[in-house]
Design an enzyme around this catalytic site. Structure first.
Site, short mmCIF file in Angstrom:
data_model
loop_
_atom_site.label_atom_id
_atom_site.label_comp_id
_atom_site.label_asym_id
_atom_site.label_seq_id
_atom_site.Cartn_x
_atom_site.Cartn_y
_atom_site.Cartn_z
N ALA A 1 0.83 -1.20 0.00
CA ALA A 1 0.00 0.00 0.00
C ALA A 1 0.86 1.26 0.00
O ALA A 1 1.92 1.28 0.63
CB ALA A 1 -0.90 0.00 1.23
N ASP A 2 0.44 2.29 -0.72
CA ASP A 2 1.11 3.58 -0.59
C ASP A 2 0.31 4.42 0.42
O ASP A 2 -0.70 3.97 0.94
CB ASP A 2 1.29 4.28 -1.94
N SER A 3 0.80 5.64 0.71
CA SER A 3 0.17 6.40 1.79
C SER A 3 -1.30 6.76 1.47
O SER A 3 -2.14 6.79 2.36
CB SER A 3 0.98 7.66 2.08
#
Lengths: 247, 76
Positions: free
Chosen positions: B35-37
């Site tokens: 996951a990215d932010s």
């Protein structure tokens, strides 16, 4: 139709540039929510005119400077249209004066509506647009946000702020297919510019290479372009619609 | 606890395009699940909807693993 099946929210759409943007989007097939702060009658007129293009149009009262108001507004729009593809942050005011005479309230009021309003509205639609993996946010800045203008430190600060906000939001949301761009109109014939003295108008005309004022429609054409697939490879940009004042 | 994990696994696998079996309590969102932010922000919003609760920004920042979410939700 350019915007078949899409929905748009235009702030400050009861008159001037916002009104023209709402009409252009409706003409191209978008359902349109017309936000207004006080001019209910004029907003209803715009809605009726939008409907003549065969789209749905609603009016929603909200003060864009008020985050809660804005959230409620977006809820109403989503309940009515079911989706929201286009947001045009157009609502703006002026409270001009030379810096030594400008009241702190006048500074705050302009920043609250012109700059924080863009933040509030963009924030409120982001969740929906992220879910959709699609969104077009178009912020109305101003030529003076780039050039500066004596007597408008509050307005100019807000409009320069809008350009910075546009770039940051564009970077934040780019990989969710949400494009964020700004349009910086020059001297456009509206109620806001009608209020200026003839002397000021003459001086402004002298600075416009194309030698004439712009129309609200000139601005709405560019907003329509940015909201469309034709601008599919653009984000974080500020397009100047000012007869060549900035180049 | 198991029921909570199942519900979380469904949301996480849909959002991040990972297999539900990969969504284990010890899995970290960023390293293990990719996951990215922004994904994390979106996940938090979806979990709020699914479990009908509000996760404060301070609490959201502390969430790094699937287990953190389970603990948080079961505590509510």
């Amino acid at each position: 139709m350019l915007f078949e099946g899409q929905s748009a929210l235009v702030t400050g759409a009861s008159r001037g540039i916002g009104r023209e943007i709402a009409l252009h989007l409706a003409k191209n097939g978008a359902n349109v929510a017309i936000n207004y702060a006080g001019s209910e009658e004029r907003a209803l007129d715009v809605a009726r005119e939008c409907e003549t293009y065969g789209v749905k149009a609603i009016t929603v009262q909200a003060n864009v400077a008020d985050g809660k108001d804005v959230q409620d507004m977006v809820k109403v729009v989503l309940a009515e249209f079911g989706s929201l593809e286009i947001l045009v942050n157009n609502a703006g005011i002026t409270k001009d004066g030379l810096v030594m005479r400008m009241k702190e309230e006048d500074f705050d009021a302009v920043i609250d509506i012109n700059l924080k309003g863009v933040f509030n509205c963009s924030k409120a639609v982001t969740r929906q647009m992220m879910k959709q993996r699609y969104g077009r946010i178009i912020n109305i800045s101003s030529v003076v946000g780039v050039l500066g203008n004596a007597g408008q430190v509050n307005y100019v600060a807000s409009k320069a702020g809008v350009i910075g906000l546009t770039k940051s939001l564009a970077r934040e949301l780019a990989n969710r297919n949400i494009h964020v761009n700004a349009v910086a109109p020059g001297f456009i014939e509206t109620d806001m510019t009608d209020a200026l003295s003839d002397e000021v108008k003459e001086a402004m005309l002298g600075q416009i290479p194309l030698g004439k004022l712009g129309s609200a429609s000139d601005v709405a054409n560019v907003v329509t372009f940015l909201a469309s697939e034709s601008a599919g490879y653009m984000t974080g940009q500020t397009l100047h619609v000012d007869g060549g004042m900035v180049m | 606890m198991a029921a909570t994990l199942d519900r979380i696994a469904k949301i996480v696998s849909e959002r991040l395009g990972v297999d539900e079996s990969e969504v284990k309590p010890e899995a970290t969102f960023k390293e293990d699940l990719g996951a990215d932010s922004l994904d994390v922000v979106e996940l938090v919003m979806e979990l709020e909807d699914e479990f009908d609760l509000e996760i404060s920004d301070e609490d959201a920042e502390k969430i790094t693993t699937v287990g953190d979410v389970i603990t948080y939700i079961d505590k509510q």
